[in-house]
Scaffold this active site. Structure first.
Site, mmCIF file in Angstrom:
data_model
loop_
_atom_site.group_PDB
_atom_site.id
_atom_site.type_symbol
_atom_site.label_atom_id
_atom_site.label_comp_id
_atom_site.label_asym_id
_atom_site.label_seq_id
_atom_site.Cartn_x
_atom_site.Cartn_y
_atom_site.Cartn_z
ATOM 1 N N CYS A 18 3.653 8.161 1.408
ATOM 2 C CA CYS A 18 4.368 7.123 2.146
ATOM 3 C C CYS A 18 4.474 5.896 1.227
ATOM 4 C CB CYS A 18 3.575 6.813 3.411
ATOM 5 S SG CYS A 18 4.322 5.539 4.414
ATOM 6 N N CYS A 57 5.766 -4.696 14.858
ATOM 7 C CA CYS A 57 5.443 -4.281 13.493
ATOM 8 C C CYS A 57 4.689 -5.390 12.766
ATOM 9 C CB CYS A 57 6.726 -3.946 12.742
ATOM 10 S SG CYS A 57 6.452 -3.616 10.992
ATOM 11 N N CYS A 112 10.726 -6.908 13.418
ATOM 12 C CA CYS A 112 10.593 -6.067 14.615
ATOM 13 C C CYS A 112 9.308 -6.474 15.331
ATOM 14 C CB CYS A 112 10.560 -4.591 14.234
ATOM 15 S SG CYS A 112 12.055 -4.089 13.361
ATOM 16 N N GLU A 120 0.821 -1.202 0.000
ATOM 17 C CA GLU A 120 0.000 0.000 0.000
ATOM 18 C C GLU A 120 0.854 1.250 0.000
ATOM 19 O OE1 GLU A 120 -4.200 -1.408 1.761
ATOM 20 O OE2 GLU A 120 -2.796 -0.663 3.222
ATOM 21 N N CYS A 150 -0.781 4.584 10.765
ATOM 22 C CA CYS A 150 0.315 3.663 11.055
ATOM 23 C C CYS A 150 -0.243 2.391 11.671
ATOM 24 C CB CYS A 150 1.268 4.278 12.083
ATOM 25 S SG CYS A 150 2.087 5.733 11.503
ATOM 26 N N CYS A 152 8.546 -8.007 5.117
ATOM 27 C CA CYS A 152 9.857 -7.592 5.628
ATOM 28 C C CYS A 152 10.437 -8.749 6.433
ATOM 29 C CB CYS A 152 9.727 -6.357 6.519
ATOM 30 S SG CYS A 152 11.325 -5.751 7.132
ATOM 31 N N GLY A 167 8.171 -2.693 4.433
ATOM 32 C CA GLY A 167 9.505 -3.168 4.070
ATOM 33 C C GLY A 167 10.637 -2.305 4.586
ATOM 34 N N SER A 183 14.889 4.167 12.984
ATOM 35 C CA SER A 183 13.939 3.610 13.946
ATOM 36 C C SER A 183 14.693 3.151 15.185
ATOM 37 C CB SER A 183 13.213 2.423 13.301
ATOM 38 O OG SER A 183 12.426 2.881 12.240
ATOM 39 N N LEU A 184 14.707 3.990 16.214
ATOM 40 C CA LEU A 184 15.505 3.704 17.412
ATOM 41 C C LEU A 184 14.728 2.807 18.390
ATOM 42 C CD1 LEU A 184 18.370 4.590 17.895
ATOM 43 C CD2 LEU A 184 17.513 6.545 19.181
ATOM 44 N N HIS A 185 13.632 3.302 18.894
ATOM 45 C CA HIS A 185 12.644 2.536 19.672
ATOM 46 C C HIS A 185 13.099 2.018 21.035
ATOM 47 C CE1 HIS A 185 10.372 2.898 16.074
ATOM 48 N NE2 HIS A 185 10.885 1.880 15.432
#
Ligand code: SAH
Ligand code: SF4
Length: 377
Positions: free
Chosen positions: A120, A134, A131, A107, A354, A127, A180, A234-236
């Site tokens: 986006c 996700c 993670c 998408e 998201c 992927c 991805g 993407s630290l998180h």
């Protein structure tokens, strides 16, 4: 009906063997024209027809000689990916489901704002990086998108949106934050981003194209040389112990190496900061102590923080941090002099926020076929 059958076979054969010119950036298209004995400036003409006019039919390219149009029609094609569905939310957010064949779909989402329009874009069907929060990761991996499928998302959006806005460039910004890991599909993503930046194609400035990565360190260095665009990481998590669990690629490229790569990237980046994305997971990474740990961690990296309230999906096992926890976390970072924004949820009435996108992937890594929710930006 021999004629019909022959025509059908010819069309099938033609599309199977002829190159799709949407797969080529300017240098590759120049090479293609050299191969068929044509001058380099033809590449510029073709780029403008394809990407600025959205033209896919060689016979409509009026400034090319008829003989060249016929030659191109015989040896090449221009084929954008197929739109499987198209929905617009009450807030103007628009979402296209794109069929990438063999039961896979990705998408792209257009987010209109007062002073910009952001698309986006997805880079892979699924992927492999897994993670934990996700839904794309939960789907597993099917395959890399081709350059045509990546730039095709911008082609589709500009065509669809241009029709309602009198030819203005409606997409002013691109974020590689769809489905991805873009740096795991390096060559095709770089070719597509070069087209985004090319004045004969989309002409976006490097500052307006942002690539988000989970942190594949050698590829961050390659990107810096090949196509430095704005970088989001993407630290998180504020330490390796937690990041090893949430973002498993951290076991290969731990935080010290990732942050060093971020600093190196800034030498050539179009912006003088890295954007750190930080998904807010209730009771997992959202305490004030963890915010303090984060401040110490990033002290040597010029950066901005983008806090993303977690978007739940079935069986994720996580909850979104309460509003109050996000506010306290943001204020702790702000008090230390960091720039912090909290991402707004857009388009949730069409499942375009998201964590709400429903792509479909035939998983090649786990050999299970599931339809699950994926997350874009
Ligand atoms: N693979 C890239 C880019 C795509 S994901 C990356 O990981 O950076 C874009 C952003 O959304 C990333 O920061 C990702 O960690 C975050 N994200 C993933 N799942 C999410 C969810 N369920 N809710 C909110 N953000 C999520
Ligand atoms: Fe892949 Fe990014 Fe999702 Fe991680 S957050 S699984 S890298 S898409």
């Amino acid at each position: 009906m021999n004629f019909n059958r022959a025509t059908f076979i010819h069309a099938e054969f033609h599309s199977a063997v002829t190159p799709n010119l949407l797969n080529y950036d300017a240098a590759q298209l120049t090479g293609f024209f050299a191969d068929i004995g044509e001058k380099p400036f033809r590449a510029k003409q073709l780029l403008r027809w394809m990407h600025q006019c959205g033209e896919a039919d060689f016979s409509n390219m009026s400034d090319l000689a008829k003989s060249l149009r016929e030659k191109l029609a015989a040896c090449a094609r221009i084929e954008a990916p197929r739109i499987a569905s198209d929905a617009t939310a009450a807030d103007g957010t628009r979402k296209w489901l794109i069929d990438v064949g063999n039961g896979n779909a990705v998408e792209s989402v257009f987010i209109p704002e007062a002073n910009r329009g952001t698309l986006c874009v997805s880079s892979q069907a699924g992927c492999a990086l897994d993670c934990k929060f996700c839904s794309t990761g939960k789907q597993g991996f099917n395959r890399n998108l081709t350059t045509a499928e990546i730039i095709g998302q911008l082609w589709i959006a500009n065509k669809a949106l241009g029709a309602t806005s009198k030819g203005e460039r409606v997409v002013s910004n691109v974020v590689m934050m769809g489905m991805g890991e873009p740096l795991a599909n390096f060559d095709n993503v770089v070719a597509a981003m070069r087209l985004m930046l090319d004045d004969n194609a989309y002409g976006l400035s490097r500052r307006r194209v942002t690539l988000s990565t989970s942190g594949i360190v050698p590829a961050i260095d390659r990107l810096r040389d090949a196509c430095p665009v704005a970088l989001a990481v993407s630290l998180h998590a504020p330490n390796d112990a937690l990041r090893d669990v949430l973002v498993p690629i951290n076991r290969k490229y731990p935080l010290a190496e990732l942050l060093a790569a971020c600093r190196r990237y800034l030498d050539k980046a179009p912006r003088d900061f890295i954007t750190f994305e930080y998904v807010m997971l209730d009771g997992v990474n959202d305490s004030v102590e963890q915010a303090r740990e984060l401040i110490a961690l990033v002290r040597d990296v010029p950066c901005k923080f983008n806090l993303i309230p977690f978007n739940p999906f079935p069986q994720s096992g996580f909850k979104r941090s309460p509003r109050e926890a996000i506010r306290r976390f943001a204020e702790t970072l702000l008090a230390a002099g960091l720039v912090v924004t909290t991402r707004k949820t857009r388009g949730d009435d069409i499942d375009a926020a998201c964590g709400q996108l429903a792509g479909k992937v035939d998983d090649k890594t786990r050999r299970t076929r599931r339809v699950v929710e994926i997350q874009p930006c």
